[in-house]
Design a protein around this motif. Structure first.
Motif, mmCIF file in Angstrom:
data_model
loop_
_atom_site.group_PDB
_atom_site.id
_atom_site.type_symbol
_atom_site.label_atom_id
_atom_site.label_comp_id
_atom_site.label_asym_id
_atom_site.label_seq_id
_atom_site.Cartn_x
_atom_site.Cartn_y
_atom_site.Cartn_z
ATOM 1 N N SER A 12 0.868 -1.163 0.000
ATOM 2 C CA SER A 12 0.000 0.000 0.000
ATOM 3 C C SER A 12 0.915 1.226 0.000
ATOM 4 C CB SER A 12 -0.920 -0.010 1.213
ATOM 5 O OG SER A 12 -1.792 1.094 1.203
ATOM 6 N N VAL A 13 0.341 2.391 0.160
ATOM 7 C CA VAL A 13 1.121 3.630 0.194
ATOM 8 C C VAL A 13 0.575 4.511 1.311
ATOM 9 C CG1 VAL A 13 1.786 5.737 -1.037
ATOM 10 C CG2 VAL A 13 1.666 3.562 -2.269
ATOM 11 N N ALA A 14 1.484 5.045 2.135
ATOM 12 C CA ALA A 14 1.116 6.014 3.171
ATOM 13 C C ALA A 14 1.581 7.390 2.734
ATOM 14 C CB ALA A 14 1.757 5.638 4.508
ATOM 15 N N LEU A 15 0.707 8.382 2.849
ATOM 16 C CA LEU A 15 1.035 9.762 2.488
ATOM 17 C C LEU A 15 1.313 10.572 3.744
ATOM 18 C CD1 LEU A 15 -1.582 10.569 -0.303
ATOM 19 C CD2 LEU A 15 0.847 10.104 -0.606
ATOM 20 N N VAL A 16 2.426 11.297 3.720
ATOM 21 C CA VAL A 16 2.733 12.285 4.758
ATOM 22 C C VAL A 16 2.846 13.615 4.030
ATOM 23 C CG1 VAL A 16 4.296 12.993 6.582
ATOM 24 C CG2 VAL A 16 3.965 10.560 6.117
ATOM 25 N N GLY A 17 1.801 14.430 4.122
ATOM 26 C CA GLY A 17 1.726 15.598 3.248
ATOM 27 C C GLY A 17 1.507 15.116 1.828
ATOM 28 N N THR A 44 -2.191 6.411 8.498
ATOM 29 C CA THR A 44 -3.475 7.064 8.749
ATOM 30 C C THR A 44 -4.453 6.723 7.637
ATOM 31 O OG1 THR A 44 -2.853 9.079 7.560
ATOM 32 C CG2 THR A 44 -2.323 8.998 9.893
ATOM 33 N N GLY A 45 -5.728 6.818 7.959
ATOM 34 C CA GLY A 45 -6.768 6.682 6.952
ATOM 35 C C GLY A 45 -7.130 5.243 6.638
ATOM 36 N N SER A 46 -8.130 5.102 5.764
ATOM 37 C CA SER A 46 -8.670 3.788 5.410
ATOM 38 C C SER A 46 -8.110 3.265 4.095
ATOM 39 C CB SER A 46 -10.199 3.883 5.316
ATOM 40 O OG SER A 46 -10.566 4.905 4.386
ATOM 41 N N VAL A 47 -7.089 3.923 3.541
ATOM 42 C CA VAL A 47 -6.552 3.539 2.235
ATOM 43 C C VAL A 47 -5.917 2.156 2.264
ATOM 44 C CG1 VAL A 47 -4.298 4.601 2.654
ATOM 45 C CG2 VAL A 47 -5.140 4.369 0.311
ATOM 46 N N HIS A 48 -5.539 1.666 3.444
ATOM 47 C CA HIS A 48 -4.849 0.380 3.552
ATOM 48 C C HIS A 48 -5.810 -0.805 3.650
ATOM 49 C CE1 HIS A 48 -1.307 2.846 4.265
ATOM 50 N NE2 HIS A 48 -1.936 3.423 5.273
ATOM 51 N N VAL A 77 -5.116 15.189 -2.293
ATOM 52 C CA VAL A 77 -4.923 14.940 -0.871
ATOM 53 C C VAL A 77 -5.938 15.730 -0.045
ATOM 54 C CG1 VAL A 77 -3.318 15.246 1.061
ATOM 55 C CG2 VAL A 77 -2.494 14.355 -1.122
ATOM 56 N N ALA A 78 -6.247 16.950 -0.490
ATOM 57 C CA ALA A 78 -7.202 17.788 0.242
ATOM 58 C C ALA A 78 -8.638 17.331 0.056
ATOM 59 C CB ALA A 78 -7.059 19.247 -0.198
ATOM 60 N N GLY A 79 -8.900 16.473 -0.933
ATOM 61 C CA GLY A 79 -10.255 16.017 -1.190
ATOM 62 C C GLY A 79 -11.102 17.008 -1.958
ATOM 63 N N THR A 80 -10.456 17.949 -2.673
ATOM 64 C CA THR A 80 -11.192 18.978 -3.420
ATOM 65 C C THR A 80 -11.047 18.789 -4.925
ATOM 66 O OG1 THR A 80 -9.268 20.453 -3.264
ATOM 67 C CG2 THR A 80 -10.969 20.675 -1.575
ATOM 68 N N TYR A 81 -10.603 17.610 -5.350
ATOM 69 C CA TYR A 81 -10.336 17.376 -6.767
ATOM 70 C C TYR A 81 -11.402 16.476 -7.364
ATOM 71 C CZ TYR A 81 -8.173 15.134 -10.813
ATOM 72 O OH TYR A 81 -7.928 14.618 -12.060
ATOM 73 N N ASP A 82 -11.897 16.835 -8.542
ATOM 74 C CA ASP A 82 -12.858 16.023 -9.281
ATOM 75 C C ASP A 82 -12.117 15.322 -10.412
ATOM 76 O OD1 ASP A 82 -14.926 14.843 -10.611
ATOM 77 O OD2 ASP A 82 -15.961 16.688 -11.166
ATOM 78 N N PRO A 83 -11.899 13.987 -10.325
ATOM 79 C CA PRO A 83 -11.111 13.303 -11.352
ATOM 80 C C PRO A 83 -11.746 13.349 -12.734
ATOM 81 C CG PRO A 83 -12.126 11.720 -9.851
ATOM 82 C CD PRO A 83 -12.326 13.079 -9.253
ATOM 83 N N ALA A 84 -13.048 13.634 -12.813
ATOM 84 C CA ALA A 84 -13.699 13.693 -14.119
ATOM 85 C C ALA A 84 -13.164 14.841 -14.964
ATOM 86 C CB ALA A 84 -15.212 13.826 -13.939
ATOM 87 N N THR A 85 -12.531 15.816 -14.339
ATOM 88 C CA THR A 85 -12.023 16.976 -15.074
ATOM 89 C C THR A 85 -10.593 16.783 -15.570
ATOM 90 O OG1 THR A 85 -11.240 18.018 -13.019
ATOM 91 C CG2 THR A 85 -13.494 18.509 -13.722
ATOM 92 N N GLY A 86 -9.952 15.663 -15.239
ATOM 93 C CA GLY A 86 -8.562 15.458 -15.638
ATOM 94 C C GLY A 86 -7.623 16.305 -14.800
#
Length: 512
Positions: free
Chosen positions: A8-13, A77-81, A257-266
């Motif tokens: 998996s991958v853990a993000l720090v910043g 952190t988080g549920s990504v794992h 990372v901030a959760g403000t990105y819409d992947p549909a827009t590329g």
């Protein structure tokens, strides 16, 4: 005993770290233990994973199961794992062949019914996996478009754990119960960027906006309410060129990372514009939260514009937090569970009234504020912060003559073309040093080049420095603006005229 291993991958910043997820059955009562500095959400994954496996009709081992997240010293952190933990557990239970998943990266949150839900930060997480030579990545279906933006990634998207188990040769498994889902509305068409042609009058402010866009300079506008400060600031992004490919990936990663990105827009190709309300806290600007911090407005404005309207109304701590990123172009946020570094190279635009009532401009005859109240209001923008602002401009109220003027101002596309030409000149000049715009060039380099081209050009600034009217930082910022004025005029270097014009652009906004 089989040790199930996947990644998996853990993000720090924005910095990703590969995490090796190991699972092994050991003697003891049925129990799941997750080790390796998990936070509460990672620790709870054992219940989500167990419920998801059972929901898919698979057998959960009735023994003690130990899940290790390595490196153990890195906070998780988080549920990504979740997905990686489930796959490793199925391998150790003998239901999935170990060789099928070895070297693969699994990212995603599991629901109790086995569905795989999207998570934030997929773009930098997948980029980290590819950088470390792990090109096979499994992601939630909702993150697939974002993950495929990473060059070199071979992305497999899954909607539920049962689907993935079938791909790994488990055989037919039970699909999770299909819960009713609200239809997803189509992505809204991007709103057109505000046009500079809508601004009535304000020739000096329009010129200051063009100079700020051309050189990446910070801007302060001081004027009465209704003068058009907010209108001008909102049109600055429309003058900036599109982001380059590396910049677009960097900006998109921040918003992912901030959760403000819409992947549909590329990929985000246009410079972002952030305008937090003056009640925003220091954490809202800088970033933070429980556990490891998330990007705030400063980082979300990376490669774009951060606009603080009614700047003196912001809390003092929030304003002072701008000083470090204005100089360094990055932001380091320290919390109890770790330290995160976010990019923060933005253009700062401040707007302020001349006094609390806003009517002290011009003759100031209608102002009801006492001199002490005016001084206190002006002092809310500290000297060290103002010293970092390249252009400080007074914006007057729009007059009847401006309103009745027949000729409209230039549209944004015309001004943006001049900005692009000026930026091309800067990129060509500084290509060997790796700088792209004048705002990135150290003051020493600018001073030496200016003095070599015209030994007398810096004399007025040096005299102001001697009198104490300027700091050395302020002198350097005036020289930067002078180089941008020369670039807009097509000159090889600034002369005394450009130095004088840059000095005027800095001093017109002085307000106590």
């Amino acid at each position: 005993m089989t040790v199930g291993t996947t990644f998996s991958v853990a993000l720090v910043g924005l910095t990703g770290h590969p995490v090796e997820v190991e699972s092994m059955l050991t003697p003891g009562l049925p129990h799941v233990q997750v080790i390796g500095l998990p936070d509460a959400s990672v620790g709870e994954s054992r219940e989500r994973v167990r419920a998801a496996v059972v929901a898919c009709g698979l057998t959960w081992p009735m023994s003690r199961l130990v899940i290790s997240l390595r490196p153990a010293s890195l906070p998780k952190t988080g549920s990504v794992h979740d997905l990686a933990i489930a796959v490793a557990a199925l391998v150790s239970a003998g239901q999935v062949p170990a060789g099928v998943v070895r070297g693969r990266v699994h990212l995603g949150e599991l629901g109790l019914d086995g569905r795989v839900h999207p998570v934030t930060g997929i773009l930098p997480a997948v980029a980290t996996a590819v950088e470390h030579g792990r090109h096979e990545v499994v992601v939630p279906e909702g993150n697939a478009a974002e993950a495929r933006l990473v060059p070199g990634a071979r992305v497999t998207s899954v909607a539920h754990l049962g689907q993935l188990a079938e791909q790994y040769g488990v055989g037919a498994v039970a699909a999770p119960a299909q819960l009713p889902r609200a239809p997803r509305p189509p992505a809204p068409a991007p709103a057109p960027e505000p046009d500079l042609a809508d601004v009535i009058g304000q020739p000096e402010a329009r010129q200051a906006l063009e100079v700020a866009a051309a050189g990446g300079h910070h801007l302060l506008m001081v004027g009465p309410p209704g003068a058009g400060k907010t209108m001008l600031a909102s049109r600055l992004p429309g003058l900036l060129p599109d982001l380059t490919e590396p910049e677009a990936v960097e900006v998109t990663s921040v918003h992912s990372v901030a959760g403000t990105y819409d992947p549909a827009t590329g990929l985000m190709r246009r410079p972002p514009f952030e305008d937090p309300h003056h009640t925003a806290t220091q954490v809202a600007l800088v970033g933070g939260g429980s556990g490891l911090p998330r990007p705030g407005a400063i980082s979300r404005a990376h490669r774009g514009v951060l606009f603080l309207d009614e700047a003196p109304e912001f809390r003092s701590q929030a304003l002072e937090s701008l000083r470090q990123p204005l100089e360094s172009g990055h932001l380091v946020v320290a919390r109890a569970r770790g330290t995160a570094r976010f990019p923060a190279r933005f253009q700062l635009v401040l707007a302020a009234n001349p006094c609390p009532c806003g009517r002290a401009s011009g003759r100031g005859q209608e102002c009801t504020c006492s001199p002490m109240a005016q001084r206190r209001y002006a002092a809310r923008l500290s000297g060290p912060l103002l010293d970092r602002i390249d252009i400080q401009l007074g914006v007057g109220a729009v007059t009847r003559a401006d309103l009745l003027a027949a000729e409209p101002g230039e549209p944004s596309r015309v001004v943006a073309e001049r900005v692009r030409r000026a930026r091309r000149r800067q990129a060509q000049r500084w290509r060997r040093q790796g700088w792209r715009i004048n705002a990135e060039v150290p003051g020493k380099e600018l001073r030496e080049r200016t003095r070599a081209a015209d030994p007398r050009a810096l004399a007025p600034l040096e005299q102001a420095l001697e009198r104490g009217a300027l700091t050395l930082r302020g002198l350097d910022r005036i020289v930067r603006v002078a180089w941008t004025l020369a670039d807009l005029a097509g000159s090889e270097h600034p002369g005394q005229d450009e130095i004088g014009a840059a000095l005027a652009l800095r001093m017109r906004g002085s307000h106590g």
